[in-house]
Design an enzyme around this catalytic site. Structure first.
Site, PDB file in Angstrom:
ATOM      1  N   LYS A   1       0.830  -1.213   0.000  1.00 49.44           N
ATOM      2  CA  LYS A   1       0.000   0.000   0.000  1.00 49.44           C
ATOM      3  C   LYS A   1       0.865   1.264   0.000  1.00 49.44           C
ATOM      4  O   LYS A   1       0.660   2.163  -0.803  1.00 49.44           O
ATOM      5  CB  LYS A   1      -0.937   0.019   1.232  1.00 49.44           C
ATOM      6  CG  LYS A   1      -1.843  -1.197   1.352  1.00 49.44           C
ATOM      7  CD  LYS A   1      -2.729  -1.141   2.590  1.00 49.44           C
ATOM      8  CE  LYS A   1      -1.993  -1.198   3.909  1.00 49.44           C
ATOM      9  NZ  LYS A   1      -1.312  -2.491   4.199  1.00 49.44           N
TER      10      LYS A   1
ATOM     11  N   ARG B   1      -9.811   0.749   8.585  1.00 54.56           N
ATOM     12  CA  ARG B   1      -9.410  -0.617   8.920  1.00 54.56           C
ATOM     13  C   ARG B   1     -10.512  -1.365   9.639  1.00 54.56           C
ATOM     14  O   ARG B   1     -10.340  -2.549   9.951  1.00 54.56           O
ATOM     15  CB  ARG B   1      -8.196  -0.569   9.834  1.00 54.56           C
ATOM     16  CG  ARG B   1      -6.879  -0.917   9.161  1.00 54.56           C
ATOM     17  CD  ARG B   1      -5.811  -0.719  10.202  1.00 54.56           C
ATOM     18  NE  ARG B   1      -4.587  -1.409   9.950  1.00 54.56           N
ATOM     19  CZ  ARG B   1      -3.525  -0.862   9.356  1.00 54.56           C
ATOM     20  NH1 ARG B   1      -3.581   0.339   8.859  1.00 54.56           N
ATOM     21  NH2 ARG B   1      -2.413  -1.550   9.241  1.00 54.56           N
TER      22      ARG B   1
ATOM     23  N   ARG C   1      11.605  -5.280   5.263  1.00 56.14           N
ATOM     24  CA  ARG C   1      11.281  -3.870   4.976  1.00 56.14           C
ATOM     25  C   ARG C   1      12.133  -2.901   5.785  1.00 56.14           C
ATOM     26  O   ARG C   1      12.364  -3.087   6.961  1.00 56.14           O
ATOM     27  CB  ARG C   1       9.804  -3.623   5.320  1.00 56.14           C
ATOM     28  CG  ARG C   1       9.421  -2.152   5.430  1.00 56.14           C
ATOM     29  CD  ARG C   1       7.958  -1.916   5.294  1.00 56.14           C
ATOM     30  NE  ARG C   1       7.157  -2.401   6.402  1.00 56.14           N
ATOM     31  CZ  ARG C   1       5.825  -2.371   6.414  1.00 56.14           C
ATOM     32  NH1 ARG C   1       5.155  -1.889   5.378  1.00 56.14           N
ATOM     33  NH2 ARG C   1       5.169  -2.825   7.439  1.00 56.14           N
TER      34      ARG C   1
ATOM     35  N   ARG D   1      10.885  -0.755  11.409  1.00 52.26           N
ATOM     36  CA  ARG D   1       9.793  -0.651  12.375  1.00 52.26           C
ATOM     37  C   ARG D   1       9.894  -1.754  13.419  1.00 52.26           C
ATOM     38  O   ARG D   1      10.163  -2.899  13.077  1.00 52.26           O
ATOM     39  CB  ARG D   1       8.456  -0.742  11.645  1.00 52.26           C
ATOM     40  CG  ARG D   1       8.084   0.556  10.979  1.00 52.26           C
ATOM     41  CD  ARG D   1       6.947   0.386  10.013  1.00 52.26           C
ATOM     42  NE  ARG D   1       5.815  -0.343  10.551  1.00 52.26           N
ATOM     43  CZ  ARG D   1       4.688  -0.570   9.873  1.00 52.26           C
ATOM     44  NH1 ARG D   1       4.553  -0.106   8.648  1.00 52.26           N
ATOM     45  NH2 ARG D   1       3.714  -1.249  10.425  1.00 52.26           N
TER      46      ARG D   1
ATOM     47  N   ARG E   1      -1.134  -8.877  13.630  1.00 52.92           N
ATOM     48  CA  ARG E   1      -1.585  -7.908  12.616  1.00 52.92           C
ATOM     49  C   ARG E   1      -2.433  -8.597  11.546  1.00 52.92           C
ATOM     50  O   ARG E   1      -3.431  -8.045  11.078  1.00 52.92           O
ATOM     51  CB  ARG E   1      -0.373  -7.199  11.999  1.00 52.92           C
ATOM     52  CG  ARG E   1       0.273  -6.239  13.003  1.00 52.92           C
ATOM     53  CD  ARG E   1       1.710  -5.908  12.662  1.00 52.92           C
ATOM     54  NE  ARG E   1       1.845  -5.154  11.430  1.00 52.92           N
ATOM     55  CZ  ARG E   1       2.994  -4.964  10.802  1.00 52.92           C
ATOM     56  NH1 ARG E   1       4.113  -5.478  11.295  1.00 52.92           N
ATOM     57  NH2 ARG E   1       3.035  -4.266   9.712  1.00 52.92           N
TER      58      ARG E   1
HETATM   59  P1  ADP Z   1       0.951  -1.914   7.589  1.00 56.23           P
HETATM   60  O1  ADP Z   1       1.012  -1.002   6.392  1.00 56.23           O
HETATM   61  O2  ADP Z   1       2.164  -2.765   7.705  1.00 56.23           O
HETATM   62  O3  ADP Z   1      -0.341  -2.631   7.690  1.00 56.23           O
HETATM   63  P2  ADP Z   1       0.564   0.502   9.155  1.00 56.23           P
HETATM   64  O4  ADP Z   1       1.800   1.320   9.093  1.00 56.23           O
HETATM   65  O5  ADP Z   1      -0.577   0.878   8.283  1.00 56.23           O
HETATM   66  O6  ADP Z   1       0.989  -1.007   8.909  1.00 56.23           O
HETATM   67  O7  ADP Z   1       0.026   0.448  10.649  1.00 56.23           O
HETATM   68  C1  ADP Z   1       0.869   0.165  11.744  1.00 56.23           C
HETATM   69  C2  ADP Z   1       0.029   0.054  13.021  1.00 56.23           C
HETATM   70  O8  ADP Z   1      -0.614   1.303  13.284  1.00 56.23           O
HETATM   71  C3  ADP Z   1      -1.108  -0.969  12.960  1.00 56.23           C
HETATM   72  O9  ADP Z   1      -0.670  -2.283  13.285  1.00 56.23           O
HETATM   73  C4  ADP Z   1      -2.062  -0.393  14.014  1.00 56.23           C
HETATM   74  O10 ADP Z   1      -1.616  -0.666  15.338  1.00 56.23           O
HETATM   75  C5  ADP Z   1      -1.922   1.113  13.796  1.00 56.23           C
HETATM   76  N1  ADP Z   1      -2.901   1.624  12.796  1.00 56.23           N
HETATM   77  C6  ADP Z   1      -2.614   2.196  11.589  1.00 56.23           C
HETATM   78  N2  ADP Z   1      -3.745   2.583  10.961  1.00 56.23           N
HETATM   79  C7  ADP Z   1      -4.770   2.238  11.774  1.00 56.23           C
HETATM   80  C8  ADP Z   1      -6.196   2.340  11.691  1.00 56.23           C
HETATM   81  N3  ADP Z   1      -6.798   2.889  10.611  1.00 56.23           N
HETATM   82  N4  ADP Z   1      -6.928   1.860  12.727  1.00 56.23           N
HETATM   83  C9  ADP Z   1      -6.352   1.312  13.807  1.00 56.23           C
HETATM   84  N5  ADP Z   1      -5.024   1.180  13.960  1.00 56.23           N
HETATM   85  C10 ADP Z   1      -4.229   1.633  12.968  1.00 56.23           C
HETATM   86  P1  ADP Z   2       2.203  -1.867   3.215  1.00 58.32           P
HETATM   87  O1  ADP Z   2       2.195  -0.350   3.196  1.00 58.32           O
HETATM   88  O2  ADP Z   2       1.003  -2.456   2.551  1.00 58.32           O
HETATM   89  O3  ADP Z   2       2.421  -2.434   4.597  1.00 58.32           O
HETATM   90  P2  ADP Z   2       4.780  -1.606   1.802  1.00 58.32           P
HETATM   91  O4  ADP Z   2       4.469  -0.782   0.617  1.00 58.32           O
HETATM   92  O5  ADP Z   2       5.516  -0.961   2.934  1.00 58.32           O
HETATM   93  O6  ADP Z   2       3.444  -2.350   2.331  1.00 58.32           O
HETATM   94  O7  ADP Z   2       5.608  -2.878   1.292  1.00 58.32           O
HETATM   95  C1  ADP Z   2       6.145  -3.832   2.210  1.00 58.32           C
HETATM   96  C2  ADP Z   2       7.566  -4.216   1.765  1.00 58.32           C
HETATM   97  O8  ADP Z   2       7.493  -4.987   0.554  1.00 58.32           O
HETATM   98  C3  ADP Z   2       8.471  -3.028   1.458  1.00 58.32           C
HETATM   99  O9  ADP Z   2       9.781  -3.319   1.898  1.00 58.32           O
HETATM  100  C4  ADP Z   2       8.407  -2.876  -0.064  1.00 58.32           C
HETATM  101  O10 ADP Z   2       9.629  -2.383  -0.599  1.00 58.32           O
HETATM  102  C5  ADP Z   2       8.151  -4.318  -0.528  1.00 58.32           C
HETATM  103  N1  ADP Z   2       7.232  -4.395  -1.680  1.00 58.32           N
HETATM  104  C6  ADP Z   2       6.180  -3.604  -1.958  1.00 58.32           C
HETATM  105  N2  ADP Z   2       5.559  -3.974  -3.108  1.00 58.32           N
HETATM  106  C7  ADP Z   2       6.235  -5.074  -3.557  1.00 58.32           C
HETATM  107  C8  ADP Z   2       6.101  -5.937  -4.707  1.00 58.32           C
HETATM  108  N3  ADP Z   2       5.112  -5.756  -5.600  1.00 58.32           N
HETATM  109  N4  ADP Z   2       6.986  -6.950  -4.835  1.00 58.32           N
HETATM  110  C9  ADP Z   2       7.971  -7.147  -3.920  1.00 58.32           C
HETATM  111  N5  ADP Z   2       8.160  -6.376  -2.836  1.00 58.32           N
HETATM  112  C10 ADP Z   2       7.308  -5.351  -2.632  1.00 58.32           C
END
Ligand code: ADP
Ligand code: ADP
Ligand code: ZN
Length: 216
Positions: free
Chosen positions: A13, A88, A127, A161, A172
């Protein structure tokens, strides 16, 4: 144009939101990044969110809705925004609908990013991010062009992170399944949901999303 990128942790994302932001001049609203900034600043919100995030659980809806409500009212969001990590839960989705209705805005597309669970864990544990400009990297899938130097800003400082480990990932994923997946039928029923193959390369996923936005 206002979009939501929806998918499990590690689906890509943030990566796709960064690409769309640069290309289309939309604002990326990452609730995860906003919460991490709040934790780093030691604000009241940060104090409440810190322990919850470290466990991989969801921060309460009331806090999240307040955060997004304030943010999308800012002038820079008038051109359009990409929500990355929000909503979410169904309660967050309903609150968003209400906010948009109140401000005369609409949701153009919700893009679902589908990725196998095994690939998600690999993406999460590899990551890391530039500490200065926030550009995302991966040990295996996206290394900087010059080892140890950020492609975008030249910084040599990177961060990982605390919650990006295999153990927290389980919590998660469970939160995603139980609380976020029900948003798929919610948005499908409104006719705005589209799906992309999140297993494809970053460039290919970007092409697929761009194709879906062309008709929006
Ligand atoms: P990822 O992209 O790996 O899913 P995020 O960076 O979006 O992780 O979120 C990290 C953490 O922040 C989540 O595990 C949760 O604890 C909190 N968080 C982020 N967005 C939300 C949301 N919309 N509602 C509740 N918790 C959230
Ligand atoms: P999210 O925001 O959904 O948690 P990220 O965009 O941070 O996910 O991506 C998670 C990890 O995977 C990052 O280290 C990113 O560089 C890698 N990544 C993202 N998209 C791809 C893809 N299409 N193929 C392989 N690795 C990816
Ligand atoms: Zn950088």
């Amino acid at each position: 144009m206002n979009l939501i990128l929806l998918g499990p942790p590690g689906a890509g994302k943030g990566t796709q939101a960064q690409l769309l932001q640069h290309e289309r001049g939309l604002v990326q609203l990452s609730t995860g990044d906003m919460l991490r900034a709040a934790v780093a600043s030691g604000s009241e919100l940060g104090k409440k969110a810190k322990g919850i995030m470290e466990k991989g659980e969801l921060v309460p809806d009331g806090l999240m809705v307040g955060l997004i409500r304030d943010r999308i009212a800012q002038p820079d969001c008038a051109k359009g925004f990409i929500l990355d990590g929000f909503p979410r839960t169904e309660a967050q989705a309903r609150a968003l609908d209400q906010m948009l209705a109140e401000t005369g805005k609409k949701l153009d597309r919700v893009i679902e990013m589908e990725v196998d669970e095994k690939a998600l864990t690999e993406r999460i544990v590899g990551r890391y991010t530039c500490a200065v400009c926030g550009t995302g990297y991966h040990e295996k899938f996206k290394r900087p062009k010059v080892e140890g130097v950020c492609d975008v800003c030249g910084s040599k400082q990177f961060v990982r992170r605390k919650d990006d480990n295999a153990e927290t990932m389980k919590t998660r994923m469970a939160a995603y399944r139980a609380q976020t997946e029900p948003l798929l039928p919610y948005y499908s029923g409104r006719g705005v949901l589209r799906k992309v193959d999140g297993m494809a390369s970053m460039d290919e996923v970007h092409r697929q999303i761009s194709g879906l936005l062309a008709g929006a």
